[in-house]
Structure formats: structure tokens, C-alpha cells
Design a protein around this motif. Sequence first.
Motif, PDB file in Angstrom:
ATOM      1  N   ILE A  98     -87.762  39.229   6.111  1.00 15.25           N
ATOM      2  CA  ILE A  98     -88.418  40.118   5.162  1.00 15.25           C
ATOM      3  C   ILE A  98     -87.616  41.405   5.105  1.00 15.25           C
ATOM      4  O   ILE A  98     -87.429  42.081   6.119  1.00 15.25           O
ATOM      5  CB  ILE A  98     -89.878  40.402   5.566  1.00 15.25           C
ATOM      6  CG1 ILE A  98     -90.664  39.082   5.640  1.00 15.25           C
ATOM      7  CG2 ILE A  98     -90.519  41.371   4.569  1.00 15.25           C
ATOM      8  CD1 ILE A  98     -92.087  39.219   6.129  1.00 15.25           C
ATOM      9  N   ALA A  99     -87.112  41.712   3.914  1.00 16.75           N
ATOM     10  CA  ALA A  99     -86.416  42.979   3.704  1.00 16.75           C
ATOM     11  C   ALA A  99     -87.473  44.029   3.374  1.00 16.75           C
ATOM     12  O   ALA A  99     -88.295  43.833   2.479  1.00 16.75           O
ATOM     13  CB  ALA A  99     -85.420  42.852   2.553  1.00 16.75           C
ATOM     14  N   VAL A 100     -87.444  45.125   4.115  1.00 12.57           N
ATOM     15  CA  VAL A 100     -88.334  46.248   3.849  1.00 12.57           C
ATOM     16  C   VAL A 100     -87.514  47.285   3.092  1.00 12.57           C
ATOM     17  O   VAL A 100     -86.475  47.733   3.571  1.00 12.57           O
ATOM     18  CB  VAL A 100     -88.898  46.852   5.152  1.00 12.57           C
ATOM     19  CG1 VAL A 100     -89.811  48.029   4.844  1.00 12.57           C
ATOM     20  CG2 VAL A 100     -89.633  45.788   5.963  1.00 12.57           C
ATOM     21  N   TRP A 143     -74.333  45.910   7.846  1.00 10.48           N
ATOM     22  CA  TRP A 143     -73.609  46.490   6.723  1.00 10.48           C
ATOM     23  C   TRP A 143     -74.302  46.241   5.395  1.00 10.48           C
ATOM     24  O   TRP A 143     -74.305  47.100   4.514  1.00 10.48           O
ATOM     25  CB  TRP A 143     -72.161  45.962   6.678  1.00 10.48           C
ATOM     26  CG  TRP A 143     -72.035  44.501   6.324  1.00 10.48           C
ATOM     27  CD1 TRP A 143     -71.997  43.451   7.174  1.00 10.48           C
ATOM     28  CD2 TRP A 143     -71.965  43.950   5.005  1.00 10.48           C
ATOM     29  NE1 TRP A 143     -71.901  42.267   6.483  1.00 10.48           N
ATOM     30  CE2 TRP A 143     -71.879  42.542   5.145  1.00 10.48           C
ATOM     31  CE3 TRP A 143     -71.960  44.491   3.720  1.00 10.48           C
ATOM     32  CZ2 TRP A 143     -71.792  41.681   4.057  1.00 10.48           C
ATOM     33  CZ3 TRP A 143     -71.873  43.633   2.625  1.00 10.48           C
ATOM     34  CH2 TRP A 143     -71.788  42.252   2.801  1.00 10.48           C
ATOM     35  N   TYR A 144     -74.908  45.093   5.235  1.00 11.52           N
ATOM     36  CA  TYR A 144     -75.498  44.724   3.944  1.00 11.52           C
ATOM     37  C   TYR A 144     -76.787  45.480   3.651  1.00 11.52           C
ATOM     38  O   TYR A 144     -77.272  45.450   2.525  1.00 11.52           O
ATOM     39  CB  TYR A 144     -75.682  43.210   3.823  1.00 11.52           C
ATOM     40  CG  TYR A 144     -76.319  42.541   5.019  1.00 11.52           C
ATOM     41  CD1 TYR A 144     -77.681  42.313   5.075  1.00 11.52           C
ATOM     42  CD2 TYR A 144     -75.537  42.141   6.105  1.00 11.52           C
ATOM     43  CE1 TYR A 144     -78.255  41.698   6.174  1.00 11.52           C
ATOM     44  CE2 TYR A 144     -76.104  41.523   7.200  1.00 11.52           C
ATOM     45  CZ  TYR A 144     -77.472  41.308   7.229  1.00 11.52           C
ATOM     46  OH  TYR A 144     -78.043  40.704   8.325  1.00 11.52           O
ATOM     47  N   ALA A 145     -77.322  46.189   4.630  1.00  7.31           N
ATOM     48  CA  ALA A 145     -78.464  47.067   4.360  1.00  7.31           C
ATOM     49  C   ALA A 145     -78.010  48.329   3.633  1.00  7.31           C
ATOM     50  O   ALA A 145     -78.821  49.004   3.001  1.00  7.31           O
ATOM     51  CB  ALA A 145     -79.171  47.444   5.659  1.00  7.31           C
ATOM     52  N   ALA A 150     -74.781  44.355  -2.164  1.00  6.93           N
ATOM     53  CA  ALA A 150     -75.712  43.513  -1.410  1.00  6.93           C
ATOM     54  C   ALA A 150     -77.147  43.921  -1.721  1.00  6.93           C
ATOM     55  O   ALA A 150     -78.020  43.062  -1.908  1.00  6.93           O
ATOM     56  CB  ALA A 150     -75.439  43.620   0.089  1.00  6.93           C
ATOM     57  N   GLY A 151     -77.393  45.216  -1.792  1.00  3.04           N
ATOM     58  CA  GLY A 151     -78.732  45.682  -2.140  1.00  3.04           C
ATOM     59  C   GLY A 151     -79.160  45.193  -3.514  1.00  3.04           C
ATOM     60  O   GLY A 151     -80.276  44.696  -3.693  1.00  3.04           O
ATOM     61  N   GLU A 152     -78.273  45.312  -4.480  1.00  4.64           N
ATOM     62  CA  GLU A 152     -78.589  44.840  -5.833  1.00  4.64           C
ATOM     63  C   GLU A 152     -78.881  43.343  -5.829  1.00  4.64           C
ATOM     64  O   GLU A 152     -79.831  42.880  -6.457  1.00  4.64           O
ATOM     65  CB  GLU A 152     -77.432  45.166  -6.773  1.00  4.64           C
ATOM     66  CG  GLU A 152     -77.717  44.794  -8.216  1.00  4.64           C
ATOM     67  CD  GLU A 152     -76.574  45.169  -9.143  1.00  4.64           C
ATOM     68  OE1 GLU A 152     -76.458  44.523 -10.200  1.00  4.64           O
ATOM     69  OE2 GLU A 152     -75.797  46.081  -8.810  1.00  4.64           O
ATOM     70  N   MET A 153     -78.078  42.580  -5.099  1.00  7.56           N
ATOM     71  CA  MET A 153     -78.284  41.132  -5.005  1.00  7.56           C
ATOM     72  C   MET A 153     -79.666  40.821  -4.429  1.00  7.56           C
ATOM     73  O   MET A 153     -80.329  39.869  -4.828  1.00  7.56           O
ATOM     74  CB  MET A 153     -77.180  40.522  -4.135  1.00  7.56           C
ATOM     75  CG  MET A 153     -77.255  39.019  -3.927  1.00  7.56           C
ATOM     76  SD  MET A 153     -78.208  38.499  -2.472  1.00  7.56           S
ATOM     77  CE  MET A 153     -77.181  39.040  -1.125  1.00  7.56           C
ATOM     78  N   LEU A 154     -80.136  41.660  -3.493  1.00  6.36           N
ATOM     79  CA  LEU A 154     -81.434  41.435  -2.848  1.00  6.36           C
ATOM     80  C   LEU A 154     -82.599  42.091  -3.594  1.00  6.36           C
ATOM     81  O   LEU A 154     -83.731  42.015  -3.137  1.00  6.36           O
ATOM     82  CB  LEU A 154     -81.376  41.935  -1.409  1.00  6.36           C
ATOM     83  CG  LEU A 154     -80.476  41.081  -0.510  1.00  6.36           C
ATOM     84  CD1 LEU A 154     -80.112  41.835   0.761  1.00  6.36           C
ATOM     85  CD2 LEU A 154     -81.134  39.758  -0.195  1.00  6.36           C
ATOM     86  N   ARG A 161     -83.718  52.053  -1.021  1.00  8.80           N
ATOM     87  CA  ARG A 161     -82.775  51.633   0.005  1.00  8.80           C
ATOM     88  C   ARG A 161     -83.463  50.714   0.994  1.00  8.80           C
ATOM     89  O   ARG A 161     -84.674  50.783   1.202  1.00  8.80           O
ATOM     90  CB  ARG A 161     -82.143  52.808   0.713  1.00  8.80           C
ATOM     91  CG  ARG A 161     -83.086  53.679   1.480  1.00  8.80           C
ATOM     92  CD  ARG A 161     -82.307  54.781   2.166  1.00  8.80           C
ATOM     93  NE  ARG A 161     -83.159  55.887   2.510  1.00  8.80           N
ATOM     94  CZ  ARG A 161     -82.773  56.913   3.220  1.00  8.80           C
ATOM     95  NH1 ARG A 161     -81.528  56.967   3.652  1.00  8.80           N
ATOM     96  NH2 ARG A 161     -83.586  57.882   3.507  1.00  8.80           N
ATOM     97  N   ILE A 162     -82.667  49.856   1.596  1.00 10.29           N
ATOM     98  CA  ILE A 162     -83.190  48.925   2.593  1.00 10.29           C
ATOM     99  C   ILE A 162     -83.366  49.661   3.913  1.00 10.29           C
ATOM    100  O   ILE A 162     -82.456  50.343   4.389  1.00 10.29           O
ATOM    101  CB  ILE A 162     -82.264  47.710   2.753  1.00 10.29           C
ATOM    102  CG1 ILE A 162     -82.243  46.898   1.442  1.00 10.29           C
ATOM    103  CG2 ILE A 162     -82.696  46.836   3.931  1.00 10.29           C
ATOM    104  CD1 ILE A 162     -81.214  45.796   1.393  1.00 10.29           C
ATOM    105  N   VAL A 163     -84.545  49.518   4.481  1.00 11.33           N
ATOM    106  CA  VAL A 163     -84.867  50.127   5.766  1.00 11.33           C
ATOM    107  C   VAL A 163     -84.639  49.129   6.895  1.00 11.33           C
ATOM    108  O   VAL A 163     -84.210  49.496   7.984  1.00 11.33           O
ATOM    109  CB  VAL A 163     -86.338  50.603   5.768  1.00 11.33           C
ATOM    110  CG1 VAL A 163     -86.791  51.050   7.141  1.00 11.33           C
ATOM    111  CG2 VAL A 163     -86.540  51.706   4.748  1.00 11.33           C
ATOM    112  N   ALA A 164     -84.963  47.863   6.640  1.00 12.28           N
ATOM    113  CA  ALA A 164     -84.903  46.865   7.705  1.00 12.28           C
ATOM    114  C   ALA A 164     -84.865  45.471   7.122  1.00 12.28           C
ATOM    115  O   ALA A 164     -85.399  45.219   6.039  1.00 12.28           O
ATOM    116  CB  ALA A 164     -86.126  46.993   8.613  1.00 12.28           C
ATOM    117  N   PHE A 165     -84.257  44.593   7.891  1.00  9.59           N
ATOM    118  CA  PHE A 165     -84.438  43.155   7.712  1.00  9.59           C
ATOM    119  C   PHE A 165     -85.186  42.706   8.956  1.00  9.59           C
ATOM    120  O   PHE A 165     -84.691  42.866  10.072  1.00  9.59           O
ATOM    121  CB  PHE A 165     -83.097  42.423   7.623  1.00  9.59           C
ATOM    122  CG  PHE A 165     -82.328  42.733   6.373  1.00  9.59           C
ATOM    123  CD1 PHE A 165     -82.658  42.126   5.171  1.00  9.59           C
ATOM    124  CD2 PHE A 165     -81.282  43.640   6.403  1.00  9.59           C
ATOM    125  CE1 PHE A 165     -81.949  42.424   4.016  1.00  9.59           C
ATOM    126  CE2 PHE A 165     -80.571  43.935   5.258  1.00  9.59           C
ATOM    127  CZ  PHE A 165     -80.906  43.325   4.054  1.00  9.59           C
TER     128      PHE A 165
END
Length: 192
Positions: A98-100, A143-145, A150-154, A161-165
Motif C-alpha cells: 500500500i502506497a501512502v 528511490w522510487y518514493a 515512478a510517482g506518476e506511474m503509481l 508525494r509518497i510517504v511510504a510503501f
Amino acid sequence: MAVNVTLRDHLLTRRSTGIAFLGEPGPTAEELQTLLTIATRVPDHGKITPWRLVIVEGEARRQAGEKLAEIAARNTPGLDEASLEVERQRFLPAPLTIAVISSPQDHPKVPEFEQLLSAGNVAFNLLHGAAALGFGASWVTRWYAFDAAAGEMLGVRPGERIVAFVHIGTAKTALEDRPRPALGDVVSYWQP
């Protein structure tokens, strides 16, 4: 309020389970709904919900890894096949990631930093929720966070912005606890 011994003991012994030690099975659809409900019960000053969750499960895990490998290859021309394979495996072997995503809202009384902390609490509640349901979990950023492609892809939108996977699955081994800080080293008492 009575002491909740089970919860107290969980909090005293909480630890992450590294991704390499997670496997099938992952949460059922019903367990996932419970997990998401637990995750989103966090401090949220202003009730503005400054975060979103993106679920990567099933075959999507492998597909996301393939796309990460493509992005890594573009970012680092000449990246060797072994390194590309590492990227392909990023969402494996855990059955659920789960990407937060921090999704700050304009608000006159709630600074963005506080909203970011709320998103961090969602990630931490995912760890607690996974443990409550009998699963292992690990909060990871790599790195992909922090990579825009990578962010756009997700599914990260502008301003987010991604905080966590948070990787979740069945723990395949019991892990020993790691050293924790001595309270005397990190706690002080303010005195006037």
C-alpha cells in the motif's frame, strides 16, 4: 478507562517484518477493508483527509516492478541486468503493498507539515493494523518514493508525494528485536 493489556503488550513489542520475510497469504478482501479502516483512523486536524492510498496487489505487483525497471533503466543508462531484476522484484514477495500518498489541502489553520504527519500516521496505522490481523508488515521508502516518473506511474498527482510503501503479508520467520534507544538518551523534562 481500563488498561488494555493486549494492546499495551503489542505496542511494547511492535516491530517490522522485512520484505524478504513476507509471503502469501496476504489479507483477504474483507481483511483489507478492515486494515484500511484502521489505517485511516488517524489525527486529521480540520478533517481534510490530506492523504490517499494506492493498493498494489496480485499481478499488478509484477507489472509495477516491470515499470520501475524501465524507469531505472532510463535514469541510469547501462544499468546491468541484475540491478534491473532487483527493480522488477520491488513489490515482491509481499502479497500486498500500500502506497501512502501525502495529498495536502489548502487550509488556513492546518499547515502542510501537520498534514504530512497525518499521512505518516496512516502508514504507521497500517503496520499496527497488519499486526492486529496477524500479518507482518514493513514500511519502506526507496528511490522510487522520490522519483517523479515512478510517482506518476503509481498515480501521484501534482503537489502530492509518497510517504511510504507498506508491504504486508504472512511473516515467514520469527525475527529478533533490534536494539532500541535508551529513554535517557532521547527523553528530557522541560523545567522553567
